[in-house]
Design a protein around this motif. Sequence first.
Motif, PDB file in Angstrom:
ATOM      1  N   ASP A 114      43.272 -96.727  24.590  1.00 29.57           N
ATOM      2  CA  ASP A 114      42.221 -95.701  24.641  1.00 29.57           C
ATOM      3  C   ASP A 114      42.374 -94.793  25.854  1.00 29.57           C
ATOM      4  OD1 ASP A 114      40.874 -96.093  22.322  1.00 29.57           O
ATOM      5  OD2 ASP A 114      39.294 -97.353  23.172  1.00 29.57           O
ATOM      6  N   GLU A 115      42.854 -95.377  26.948  1.00 27.32           N
ATOM      7  CA  GLU A 115      43.032 -94.571  28.164  1.00 27.32           C
ATOM      8  C   GLU A 115      44.340 -93.789  28.149  1.00 27.32           C
ATOM      9  OE1 GLU A 115      42.462 -97.175  31.635  1.00 27.32           O
ATOM     10  OE2 GLU A 115      40.898 -98.137  30.429  1.00 27.32           O
ATOM     11  N   LEU A 116      45.287 -94.240  27.332  1.00 25.73           N
ATOM     12  CA  LEU A 116      46.625 -93.642  27.351  1.00 25.73           C
ATOM     13  C   LEU A 116      46.826 -92.541  26.313  1.00 25.73           C
ATOM     14  CD1 LEU A 116      48.680 -96.919  27.801  1.00 25.73           C
ATOM     15  CD2 LEU A 116      48.370 -95.101  29.483  1.00 25.73           C
ATOM     16  N   LEU A 117      45.861 -92.427  25.389  1.00 33.48           N
ATOM     17  CA  LEU A 117      46.034 -91.443  24.312  1.00 33.48           C
ATOM     18  C   LEU A 117      44.945 -90.380  24.360  1.00 33.48           C
ATOM     19  CD1 LEU A 117      46.770 -93.892  21.360  1.00 33.48           C
ATOM     20  CD2 LEU A 117      48.420 -92.413  22.535  1.00 33.48           C
ATOM     21  N   PRO A 118      45.299 -89.118  24.037  1.00 34.71           N
ATOM     22  CA  PRO A 118      44.244 -88.107  23.903  1.00 34.71           C
ATOM     23  C   PRO A 118      43.284 -88.572  22.794  1.00 34.71           C
ATOM     24  CG  PRO A 118      46.452 -87.133  23.659  1.00 34.71           C
ATOM     25  CD  PRO A 118      46.635 -88.607  23.730  1.00 34.71           C
ATOM     26  N   LYS A 119      41.992 -88.313  22.967  1.00 34.99           N
ATOM     27  CA  LYS A 119      41.011 -88.812  22.002  1.00 34.99           C
ATOM     28  C   LYS A 119      41.314 -88.317  20.585  1.00 34.99           C
ATOM     29  CE  LYS A 119      36.116 -89.630  21.262  1.00 34.99           C
ATOM     30  NZ  LYS A 119      36.118 -89.311  19.839  1.00 34.99           N
ATOM     31  N   VAL A 120      41.745 -87.041  20.481  1.00 34.16           N
ATOM     32  CA  VAL A 120      42.010 -86.487  19.145  1.00 34.16           C
ATOM     33  C   VAL A 120      43.109 -87.297  18.434  1.00 34.16           C
ATOM     34  CG1 VAL A 120      42.552 -84.447  20.505  1.00 34.16           C
ATOM     35  CG2 VAL A 120      43.476 -84.540  18.330  1.00 34.16           C
ATOM     36  N   VAL A 121      44.019 -87.865  19.206  1.00 31.45           N
ATOM     37  CA  VAL A 121      45.082 -88.682  18.603  1.00 31.45           C
ATOM     38  C   VAL A 121      44.556 -90.098  18.324  1.00 31.45           C
ATOM     39  CG1 VAL A 121      47.373 -89.682  18.958  1.00 31.45           C
ATOM     40  CG2 VAL A 121      46.912 -87.348  19.745  1.00 31.45           C
ATOM     41  N   ALA A 122      43.888 -90.691  19.308  1.00 35.22           N
ATOM     42  CA  ALA A 122      43.391 -92.067  19.150  1.00 35.22           C
ATOM     43  C   ALA A 122      42.504 -92.187  17.910  1.00 35.22           C
ATOM     44  CB  ALA A 122      42.621 -92.489  20.401  1.00 35.22           C
ATOM     45  N   ASP A 123      41.647 -91.188  17.682  1.00 35.48           N
ATOM     46  CA  ASP A 123      40.735 -91.224  16.541  1.00 35.48           C
ATOM     47  C   ASP A 123      41.489 -91.324  15.211  1.00 35.48           C
ATOM     48  OD1 ASP A 123      38.605 -91.144  18.212  1.00 35.48           O
ATOM     49  OD2 ASP A 123      38.138 -89.009  17.892  1.00 35.48           O
ATOM     50  N   VAL A 124      42.626 -90.637  15.138  1.00 33.60           N
ATOM     51  CA  VAL A 124      43.408 -90.644  13.897  1.00 33.60           C
ATOM     52  C   VAL A 124      44.064 -92.012  13.677  1.00 33.60           C
ATOM     53  CG1 VAL A 124      45.330 -89.500  12.692  1.00 33.60           C
ATOM     54  CG2 VAL A 124      43.814 -88.152  14.124  1.00 33.60           C
ATOM     55  N   MET A 125      44.351 -92.718  14.771  1.00 32.61           N
ATOM     56  CA  MET A 125      45.048 -94.015  14.675  1.00 32.61           C
ATOM     57  C   MET A 125      44.089 -95.162  14.326  1.00 32.61           C
ATOM     58  SD  MET A 125      48.070 -93.109  15.360  1.00 32.61           S
ATOM     59  CE  MET A 125      48.101 -91.335  15.312  1.00 32.61           C
ATOM     60  N   LYS A 126      42.772 -94.847  14.324  1.00 30.97           N
ATOM     61  CA  LYS A 126      41.779 -95.907  14.131  1.00 30.97           C
ATOM     62  C   LYS A 126      41.101 -95.810  12.774  1.00 30.97           C
ATOM     63  CE  LYS A 126      40.413 -96.047  18.995  1.00 30.97           C
ATOM     64  NZ  LYS A 126      39.320 -95.745  19.916  1.00 30.97           N
ATOM     65  N   TYR A 127      40.709 -96.970  12.281  1.00 31.28           N
ATOM     66  CA  TYR A 127      39.874 -97.008  11.079  1.00 31.28           C
ATOM     67  C   TYR A 127      38.656 -97.860  11.419  1.00 31.28           C
ATOM     68  CZ  TYR A 127      38.367 -97.907   6.273  1.00 31.28           C
ATOM     69  OH  TYR A 127      37.640 -98.010   5.111  1.00 31.28           O
ATOM     70  N   LYS A 128      37.481 -97.296  11.216  1.00 31.29           N
ATOM     71  CA  LYS A 128      36.234 -97.969  11.601  1.00 31.29           C
ATOM     72  C   LYS A 128      36.328 -98.521  13.031  1.00 31.29           C
ATOM     73  CE  LYS A 128      34.550 -98.846   6.997  1.00 31.29           C
ATOM     74  NZ  LYS A 128      34.406 -99.792   5.910  1.00 31.29           N
ATOM     75  N   GLY A 129      36.863 -97.703  13.913  1.00 34.75           N
ATOM     76  CA  GLY A 129      36.894 -98.064  15.335  1.00 34.75           C
ATOM     77  C   GLY A 129      38.039 -98.965  15.769  1.00 34.75           C
ATOM     78  N   ALA A 130      38.853 -99.469  14.840  1.00 30.78           N
ATOM     79  CA  ALA A 130      39.950-100.375  15.238  1.00 30.78           C
ATOM     80  C   ALA A 130      41.307 -99.716  14.988  1.00 30.78           C
ATOM     81  CB  ALA A 130      39.859-101.673  14.442  1.00 30.78           C
ATOM     82  N   TYR A 131      42.225 -99.941  15.922  1.00 30.16           N
ATOM     83  CA  TYR A 131      43.572 -99.364  15.764  1.00 30.16           C
ATOM     84  C   TYR A 131      44.303-100.008  14.576  1.00 30.16           C
ATOM     85  CZ  TYR A 131      43.596 -96.734  20.148  1.00 30.16           C
ATOM     86  OH  TYR A 131      43.339 -95.812  21.144  1.00 30.16           O
ATOM     87  N   VAL A 132      44.847 -99.153  13.714  1.00 25.70           N
ATOM     88  CA  VAL A 132      45.650 -99.643  12.586  1.00 25.70           C
ATOM     89  C   VAL A 132      47.025 -98.975  12.573  1.00 25.70           C
ATOM     90  CG1 VAL A 132      43.692-100.229  11.088  1.00 25.70           C
ATOM     91  CG2 VAL A 132      44.609 -97.882  11.066  1.00 25.70           C
ATOM     92  N   ALA A 133      47.269 -98.109  13.569  1.00 17.78           N
ATOM     93  CA  ALA A 133      48.537 -97.379  13.644  1.00 17.78           C
ATOM     94  C   ALA A 133      48.883 -97.129  15.101  1.00 17.78           C
ATOM     95  CB  ALA A 133      48.424 -96.044  12.907  1.00 17.78           C
ATOM     96  N   ALA A 134      50.174 -96.911  15.350  1.00 23.00           N
ATOM     97  CA  ALA A 134      50.649 -96.607  16.713  1.00 23.00           C
ATOM     98  C   ALA A 134      51.398 -95.273  16.690  1.00 23.00           C
ATOM     99  CB  ALA A 134      51.568 -97.725  17.195  1.00 23.00           C
ATOM    100  N   PRO A 135      51.045 -94.368  17.623  1.00 27.20           N
ATOM    101  CA  PRO A 135      51.673 -93.038  17.632  1.00 27.20           C
ATOM    102  C   PRO A 135      52.939 -92.973  18.490  1.00 27.20           C
ATOM    103  CG  PRO A 135      49.892 -93.078  19.205  1.00 27.20           C
ATOM    104  CD  PRO A 135      49.983 -94.478  18.642  1.00 27.20           C
ATOM    105  N   VAL A 136      53.910 -92.189  18.052  1.00 27.41           N
ATOM    106  CA  VAL A 136      55.157 -92.113  18.826  1.00 27.41           C
ATOM    107  C   VAL A 136      55.327 -90.814  19.610  1.00 27.41           C
ATOM    108  CG1 VAL A 136      56.419 -93.664  17.284  1.00 27.41           C
ATOM    109  CG2 VAL A 136      56.533 -91.250  16.878  1.00 27.41           C
ATOM    110  N   ASN A 137      54.713 -89.726  19.133  1.00 24.54           N
ATOM    111  CA  ASN A 137      55.078 -88.436  19.746  1.00 24.54           C
ATOM    112  C   ASN A 137      54.064 -87.347  19.402  1.00 24.54           C
ATOM    113  OD1 ASN A 137      55.480 -87.929  17.048  1.00 24.54           O
ATOM    114  ND2 ASN A 137      57.598 -87.318  17.211  1.00 24.54           N
TER     115      ASN A 137
END
Length: 417
Positions: A114-137
Amino acid sequence: MWKMKRVAAVVALGWAAALSASAGEVEVLHYWTSGGEAKSVAELKKIMQAKGHTWRDFAVAGGGGDSAMTVLKSRVISGNPPSAAQTKGPAIQEWASEGVLANMDALAKAEKWDELLPKVVADVMKYKGAYVAAPVNVHRVNWMWGSADALKKAGVAAMPKTWDEFFAAADKLKAAGLVPVAHGGQNWQDFTTFESVVLGVGGPKFYQDALVKLDNTALTSDTMKKSLETFRRIKGYTDPGAPGRDWNLATAMLIQGKAGFQLMGDWAKGEFLAAGKQPGKDFLCAAAPGSANAFTFNVDSFILFKLKDAAAQKAQSDLASAIMSPAFQEVFNLNKGSIPVRAGMPMDKFDDCAKASAKDFVDTAKSGGLVPSAAHGMAIAPATEGAIKDAVSQFWNDDKITVADAMKKIAAAAKTK
Ligand code: BGC
């Protein structure tokens, strides 16, 4: 001495045992098969192998990933998903709502994603508040590439900043017997050019209204008319070999000095670099005409599927951790043409195109110019995106379709659920 060797051997054995106990297999579906892409994904494979895991490569050729998504669906439906699959944007939510994705929150919390990713990116990686994906670039889509050789031959002194300058330069390239615009044949390539034209002609606010909010008024406006006219005019500067051509072969035309420009995201830079070309010298990067104040972002990421086997789960968690690690974020993005998505990464090893991208990413986030790429699965649900992409591509490929008809078709496609 002998004793020390024995100690070292015992330690090594212990390590091997530890590795094999936790070693698992990761099967990774991706569509990175061009020269620059393959070099980039090979770095992830190396990291996983160094951790003692087995990498099973599940590459499905086809730029933009449409074929990969079809293959992925059939694998998941048959109850045999890979560990991870290259998937992005709203499609992540669709997969998660099927209940097939793993909850990666324990890792994400431990590593402070949460601290390492821009919020706009983190939100896309989450489903119902939990991470289900990891971003590369972070890829930027609204780039235009120039071949230094071709531009010099045609007497074009600088990369065009406006569409008027662009068409003047394209005429010079044509007169010099060169292909002004290298273009390929798949519908996603047409849509990629189209979204840059909409952004350049209408600006970021119009782009948001038309291609993100799918607002009917914007989609049937004079600005959309002008965008379609500009888009069609560009086609007149492509060569007859474009239909069916892959995007990286279009980039190769610039590398060989046969074509002047290509409108394409910065994965094209990965091709120039893989061919040993240097930015600023052999090839030039500039925002697509009229779009310098905007940034169409395209974040590649991997969704992570629920797995039963404990060793495979461990390998999957190590994969997600590797993806977010500074070492991977640097080496992958140096090859891929994109910039790291992880905050606080040093950019000193990156070239000027990447440095410009990193700066513009931050600046446009503040100014409102940061917009999701519609052509690359970041803005619209997949079914709607597919329908719009088809309508845009039909217009590009059939000169008999009028601008007015294309506008109606695109607006109708935007209503697809
Ligand atoms: C992906 C890139 C990829 C490109 C061409 C884009 O949609 O985000 O990672 O290189 O398609 O395949």
